[in-house]
Design an enzyme around this catalytic site. Structure first.
Site, PDB file in Angstrom:
ATOM      1  N   ILE A  84      -1.765  -1.524   7.593  1.00 44.90           N
ATOM      2  CA  ILE A  84      -2.944  -1.156   8.343  1.00 44.90           C
ATOM      3  C   ILE A  84      -4.193  -0.927   7.441  1.00 44.90           C
ATOM      4  O   ILE A  84      -4.415   0.047   6.986  1.00 44.90           O
ATOM      5  CB  ILE A  84      -2.780   0.159   9.096  1.00 44.90           C
ATOM      6  CG1 ILE A  84      -1.167   0.165   9.972  1.00 44.90           C
ATOM      7  CG2 ILE A  84      -3.788   0.287   9.965  1.00 44.90           C
ATOM      8  CD1 ILE A  84      -1.303   1.512  10.816  1.00 44.90           C
ATOM      9  N   ASP A  85      -4.761  -2.101   7.249  1.00 40.67           N
ATOM     10  CA  ASP A  85      -6.202  -2.072   6.600  1.00 40.67           C
ATOM     11  C   ASP A  85      -7.027  -1.378   7.453  1.00 40.67           C
ATOM     12  O   ASP A  85      -7.308  -2.007   8.760  1.00 40.67           O
ATOM     13  CB  ASP A  85      -6.529  -3.512   6.012  1.00 40.67           C
ATOM     14  CG  ASP A  85      -7.839  -3.286   5.373  1.00 40.67           C
ATOM     15  OD1 ASP A  85      -8.067  -1.990   4.839  1.00 40.67           O
ATOM     16  OD2 ASP A  85      -8.384  -4.191   5.147  1.00 40.67           O
ATOM     17  N   GLU A 115       0.817  -1.096   0.010  1.00 39.00           N
ATOM     18  CA  GLU A 115      -0.249   0.077  -0.061  1.00 39.00           C
ATOM     19  C   GLU A 115       0.837   1.183  -0.056  1.00 39.00           C
ATOM     20  O   GLU A 115       0.670   2.262  -0.674  1.00 39.00           O
ATOM     21  CB  GLU A 115      -1.074   0.008   1.275  1.00 39.00           C
ATOM     22  CG  GLU A 115      -1.681   1.060   1.189  1.00 39.00           C
ATOM     23  CD  GLU A 115      -2.789   1.607   2.308  1.00 39.00           C
ATOM     24  OE1 GLU A 115      -2.735   0.894   3.206  1.00 39.00           O
ATOM     25  OE2 GLU A 115      -3.736   2.042   1.761  1.00 39.00           O
ATOM     26  N   ASP A 163      -6.351  -4.348  -0.068  1.00 33.05           N
ATOM     27  CA  ASP A 163      -7.603  -4.651   0.922  1.00 33.05           C
ATOM     28  C   ASP A 163      -7.983  -5.835   0.675  1.00 33.05           C
ATOM     29  O   ASP A 163      -8.647  -6.580   1.510  1.00 33.05           O
ATOM     30  CB  ASP A 163      -8.527  -3.514   0.612  1.00 33.05           C
ATOM     31  CG  ASP A 163      -8.142  -2.144   0.623  1.00 33.05           C
ATOM     32  OD1 ASP A 163      -7.266  -1.819   1.401  1.00 33.05           O
ATOM     33  OD2 ASP A 163      -8.438  -1.182  -0.329  1.00 33.05           O
ATOM     34  N   THR A 221      -7.088   2.076   8.293  1.00 34.09           N
ATOM     35  CA  THR A 221      -6.611   3.323   8.751  1.00 34.09           C
ATOM     36  C   THR A 221      -7.216   4.361   9.412  1.00 34.09           C
ATOM     37  O   THR A 221      -6.797   5.029  10.622  1.00 34.09           O
ATOM     38  CB  THR A 221      -5.711   4.099   7.383  1.00 34.09           C
ATOM     39  OG1 THR A 221      -5.181   3.023   6.557  1.00 34.09           O
ATOM     40  CG2 THR A 221      -4.518   4.798   7.973  1.00 34.09           C
ATOM     41  N   ASP A 270      -0.890  -4.873   3.166  1.00 30.54           N
ATOM     42  CA  ASP A 270      -1.468  -3.509   3.742  1.00 30.54           C
ATOM     43  C   ASP A 270      -1.045  -3.632   5.141  1.00 30.54           C
ATOM     44  O   ASP A 270      -1.560  -4.699   5.961  1.00 30.54           O
ATOM     45  CB  ASP A 270      -2.965  -3.570   3.499  1.00 30.54           C
ATOM     46  CG  ASP A 270      -3.508  -2.292   3.784  1.00 30.54           C
ATOM     47  OD1 ASP A 270      -2.801  -1.489   4.447  1.00 30.54           O
ATOM     48  OD2 ASP A 270      -4.893  -1.954   3.479  1.00 30.54           O
TER      49      ASP A 270
HETATM   50  C1  IPD Z   1      -9.834   0.902   3.615  1.00 29.85           C
HETATM   51  C2  IPD Z   1     -10.557   0.003   4.154  1.00 29.85           C
HETATM   52  C3  IPD Z   1     -12.006   0.376   4.384  1.00 29.85           C
HETATM   53  C4  IPD Z   1     -12.551   0.498   3.032  1.00 29.85           C
HETATM   54  C5  IPD Z   1     -11.887   1.554   2.045  1.00 29.85           C
HETATM   55  C6  IPD Z   1     -10.329   1.062   2.147  1.00 29.85           C
HETATM   56  P1  IPD Z   1      -7.266   1.448   4.137  1.00 29.85           P
HETATM   57  O1  IPD Z   1      -8.431   0.601   3.488  1.00 29.85           O
HETATM   58  O2  IPD Z   1     -10.589  -1.297   4.129  1.00 29.85           O
HETATM   59  O3  IPD Z   1     -12.958  -0.681   4.926  1.00 29.85           O
HETATM   60  O4  IPD Z   1     -14.095   0.898   3.056  1.00 29.85           O
HETATM   61  O5  IPD Z   1     -12.300   1.277   0.809  1.00 29.85           O
HETATM   62  O6  IPD Z   1      -9.825   1.772   1.392  1.00 29.85           O
HETATM   63  O7  IPD Z   1      -7.139   2.725   3.424  1.00 29.85           O
HETATM   64  O8  IPD Z   1      -7.781   1.549   5.663  1.00 29.85           O
HETATM   65  O9  IPD Z   1      -5.829   0.546   4.079  1.00 29.85           O
END
Ligand code: IPD
Length: 263
Positions: free
Chosen positions: A89-90, A70, A215, A92, A87
């Protein structure tokens, strides 16, 4: 019965190590909520730090594999067949706000197919792991998707488009259809955990548009190995490229697909 393979050792070891620094940083973030500036610079640094740990640990074990990360983007490996999709931190936004629902997500791709995936929530200590042909697991427990077949009893996870993302109006039409048909819709804010929850039978389905490969990668194999179906919202198979995902147990996947198509 737990799955304990060489890959499991490599992936869980890397995730555990990155999780130690993430947990410390999350504790700090909780304190920073009251400061004027907020914790966003601090969180960016935590993200980069965790990604670096994951990269170093995975490269130590499999030095020839490439990476798609990411934060760090694409790094080609000597081995053109394998790459890690990461990723650090999914979720974030949850992390940034001190909400304890986020995950480290690691997928392993071989010749364009995901063959292993790990989603780890360091706060709950829940480690979701799957390998192609070997099943999906939550810590030591084998996972199966739910058996629910009646939408009115189902809990469906979703991702709501936010500031800067397209598709707000079409999403509202989808939500209108789905919320009218199900027991509950949940927006928890971490797509990799949404997919892991489908694999674990906690949620019966999940849909979101515009996700990124990091993700999704690990969650794809968790859902499949737990017996679930995963497609694009229009039924296509190209979700790793489009980022549009509909995952569900096999009994409600078609019903959700029909609802979304009618929206
Ligand atoms: C996000 C999360 C979130 C989703 C977003 C993503 P990130 O990833 O997975 O649940 O709704 O579309 O971008 O940016 O926290 O790695």
């Amino acid at each position: 019965m737990a799955l304990r393979s060489a890959l499991w050792t490599v992936m869980t070891g890397a995730a555990q190590k990155a999780a130690r620094s993430l947990k410390r940083d999350f504790g700090e973030v909780e304190q920073l909520q009251v400061s004027q500036k907020g914790p966003s610079d601090f969180v960016s640094a935590a993200d980069l730090k965790a990604e670096k740990v994951l990269r170093i640990e995975l490269a130590k074990a499999r030095p020839r594999f490439g990476f798609l990360m990411e934060e760090g983007g694409e790094v080609a490996g000597e081995d053109a067949h394998h790459r890690w999709i990461i990723d650090p931190i999914d979720g974030t936004t949850n992390f940034l706000h001190g909400i304890p629902h986020f995950a480290i997500s690691i997928g392993l791709e071989m010749d364009g197919e995901i063959i292993a995936g790990l989603v780890f929530n360091p706060i709950t200590d829940e480690m979701f792991y799957a390998e192609k042909g070997k099943g999906a697991f939550l810590n030591d427990k084998r996972l199966r998707v739910s058996a629910r077949s009646t939408l009115s009893t189902c809990v469906i996870a979703t991702g709501i488009p936010f500031h800067g993302r397209p598709g707000h109006k079409p999403y509202l039409k989808q939500l209108e259809r789905v919320m009218d048909a199900v027991a509950g819709v949940r927006r928890m804010g971490t797509a990799s955990l949404d997919l892991a929850y489908v694999a674990a039978g906690r949620c019966d389905g999940f849909w979101e548009a515009g996700l990124r490969p990091w993700d999704i990668a690990a969650g794809v194999i968790l859902v499949r190995e737990a017996g679930g179906f995963i497609t694009e919202l229009d039924g296509g198979k190209n979700f790793m490229a489009s980022g549009d995902v509909l995952a569900a147990n096999p009994k409600v996947h078609k019903q959700l697909f029909d609802l979304l198509a009618a929206a």
